[in-house]
Scaffold this motif. Structure first.
Motif, short mmCIF file in Angstrom:
data_model
loop_
_atom_site.label_atom_id
_atom_site.label_comp_id
_atom_site.label_asym_id
_atom_site.label_seq_id
_atom_site.Cartn_x
_atom_site.Cartn_y
_atom_site.Cartn_z
N GLY A 156 0.80 -1.21 0.00
CA GLY A 156 0.00 0.00 0.00
C GLY A 156 0.84 1.26 0.00
N ARG A 157 2.07 1.18 0.50
CA ARG A 157 2.94 2.36 0.54
C ARG A 157 3.83 2.49 -0.69
NH1 ARG A 157 3.42 0.42 5.96
NH2 ARG A 157 5.37 -0.63 5.42
N HIS A 158 3.83 1.48 -1.55
CA HIS A 158 4.69 1.53 -2.73
C HIS A 158 4.22 2.64 -3.67
CE1 HIS A 158 7.45 0.05 -5.76
NE2 HIS A 158 6.46 0.05 -6.64
N GLU A 159 5.16 3.40 -4.21
CA GLU A 159 4.80 4.56 -5.02
C GLU A 159 4.48 4.21 -6.47
OE1 GLU A 159 7.82 7.50 -4.69
OE2 GLU A 159 7.43 7.91 -2.57
N GLY A 160 4.97 3.08 -6.95
CA GLY A 160 4.74 2.72 -8.34
C GLY A 160 3.54 1.79 -8.51
N PRO A 161 3.33 1.30 -9.73
CA PRO A 161 2.22 0.37 -9.99
C PRO A 161 2.32 -0.86 -9.08
CG PRO A 161 3.19 1.13 -12.04
CD PRO A 161 4.09 1.61 -10.95
N THR A 162 1.18 -1.29 -8.58
CA THR A 162 1.15 -2.37 -7.60
C THR A 162 0.04 -3.37 -7.93
OG1 THR A 162 2.02 -0.97 -5.84
CG2 THR A 162 0.81 -2.92 -5.15
N VAL A 163 0.40 -4.64 -7.90
CA VAL A 163 -0.57 -5.73 -8.08
C VAL A 163 -0.50 -6.62 -6.85
CG1 VAL A 163 -1.23 -7.75 -9.44
CG2 VAL A 163 -0.42 -5.68 -10.60
N VAL A 164 -1.65 -6.89 -6.26
CA VAL A 164 -1.75 -7.80 -5.12
C VAL A 164 -2.61 -8.98 -5.54
CG1 VAL A 164 -2.55 -8.11 -2.74
CG2 VAL A 164 -1.46 -5.95 -3.43
N TYR A 165 -2.02 -10.16 -5.53
CA TYR A 165 -2.74 -11.39 -5.89
C TYR A 165 -3.01 -12.18 -4.61
CZ TYR A 165 -3.47 -16.20 -7.45
OH TYR A 165 -3.97 -17.46 -7.63
N VAL A 166 -4.27 -12.59 -4.42
CA VAL A 166 -4.65 -13.33 -3.22
C VAL A 166 -5.42 -14.58 -3.64
CG1 VAL A 166 -5.93 -13.31 -1.05
CG2 VAL A 166 -4.81 -11.22 -1.85
N SER A 167 -4.96 -15.71 -3.15
CA SER A 167 -5.66 -16.98 -3.37
C SER A 167 -5.94 -17.61 -2.02
CB SER A 167 -4.81 -17.92 -4.23
OG SER A 167 -5.41 -19.19 -4.33
N GLY A 168 -7.15 -18.12 -1.83
CA GLY A 168 -7.47 -18.73 -0.55
C GLY A 168 -8.95 -19.00 -0.41
N ARG A 169 -9.40 -19.00 0.84
CA ARG A 169 -10.80 -19.34 1.15
C ARG A 169 -11.39 -18.24 2.02
NH1 ARG A 169 -13.42 -22.95 5.26
NH2 ARG A 169 -11.40 -22.88 6.33
N LEU A 170 -12.56 -17.73 1.59
CA LEU A 170 -13.26 -16.70 2.34
C LEU A 170 -14.23 -17.33 3.33
CD1 LEU A 170 -14.16 -14.11 -0.45
CD2 LEU A 170 -12.50 -13.79 1.39
N VAL A 171 -14.17 -16.84 4.56
CA VAL A 171 -15.03 -17.34 5.64
C VAL A 171 -15.57 -16.14 6.40
CG1 VAL A 171 -15.12 -18.77 7.72
CG2 VAL A 171 -13.60 -19.42 5.85
N CYS A 172 -16.82 -16.22 6.83
CA CYS A 172 -17.38 -15.20 7.72
C CYS A 172 -17.22 -15.66 9.16
CB CYS A 172 -18.86 -14.98 7.43
SG CYS A 172 -19.20 -14.12 5.88
N ASP A 173 -16.78 -14.75 10.02
CA ASP A 173 -16.67 -15.15 11.43
C ASP A 173 -18.07 -15.33 12.01
OD1 ASP A 173 -17.45 -12.97 13.51
OD2 ASP A 173 -16.32 -11.84 12.02
N HIS A 174 -18.21 -16.24 12.96
CA HIS A 174 -19.53 -16.66 13.41
C HIS A 174 -20.21 -15.63 14.30
CE1 HIS A 174 -17.31 -17.66 17.05
NE2 HIS A 174 -18.44 -17.89 17.67
N ARG A 175 -19.49 -14.61 14.76
CA ARG A 175 -20.11 -13.62 15.64
C ARG A 175 -20.63 -12.41 14.88
NH1 ARG A 175 -16.72 -13.10 21.31
NH2 ARG A 175 -17.03 -15.26 22.02
#
Length: 205
Positions: free
Chosen positions: A76-95
């Protein structure tokens, strides 16, 4: 008609983060690293053709959220072009029902403490200019997370330029081997191109 090119002389930043996309029983599986192997093997110029170079950071199967959050904050602090790739599993917390990326050995009951809140990721990147920021996702979603995203997609994107694939999580115990179809297609397109696509892709396309 005039066009503006991206400023040259900048360095790109690519963050590749992978956690497991499935769970065995109640606990999160361990990542196979298949997506990182596939994408980290590509030349950085496939992500940043108009920069002088790029930093590539990999986070594979973190056990706690803080190392991953630190890497996202750095992006987020990088000044140039930035790509963030995320792979995983989305879960909602039970509360509270908040979206989380499940990390190693997480369960629905403890993901509030062991997972990475999705809002932390988007908040860390929120101050970046949208024109030089892209979040790529290849995630599965547990039923409650799938319902939440289907009902209100903006709760997931949170104003960020997010692109990718969200699919229902596989049944618990089902094996998830190799790279997912979206990431395989992404790697193929980055290396070989897609000649039938228009020069500029808009939301209507």
């Amino acid at each position: 008609m005039t066009t503006k090119s991206r400023p040259r002389g900048q360095t790109g930043h690519l963050l590749l983060a992978e956690t497991a996309r499935a769970a065995s029983g109640r606990r999160q599986d361990h990542s196979t690293g298949a997506h990182l192997t596939l994408l980290a093997g590509l030349p950085p110029r496939t992500f940043f053709p108009d920069t002088v170079g790029a930093d590539v950071v990999q986070v594979d199967d973190p056990a706690t959220p803080h190392p991953l959050l630190a890497r996202v904050q750095h992006a987020g602090r990088h000044e140039g072009p930035t790509v963030v790739y995320v792979s995983g599993r989305l879960v909602c917390d039970h509360r509270r029902g908040d979206l989380h990326i499940a990390l190693r050995d997480a369960t629905r009951r403890n993901v509030r403490y062991t997972g990475l809140p999705w809002a932390w990721l988007t908040d860390a990147l929120a101050a970046r200019p949208a024109v030089s920021t892209l979040v790529i996702v290849d995630v599965t979603a547990e039923p409650d997370a799938w319902t939440a995203i289907s009902r209100d997609p903006t709760a997931f994107t949170r104003g960020m330029p997010v692109w990718g694939a969200v699919t229902p999580a596989p049944a618990r115990g089902d094996a998830v081997d190799g790279a997912a179809p979206f990431t395989r297609a992404l790697a193929h397109t980055l290396t070989r191109g897609a000649p039938r696509l228009p020069d500029r892709i808009t939301a209507r396309d």
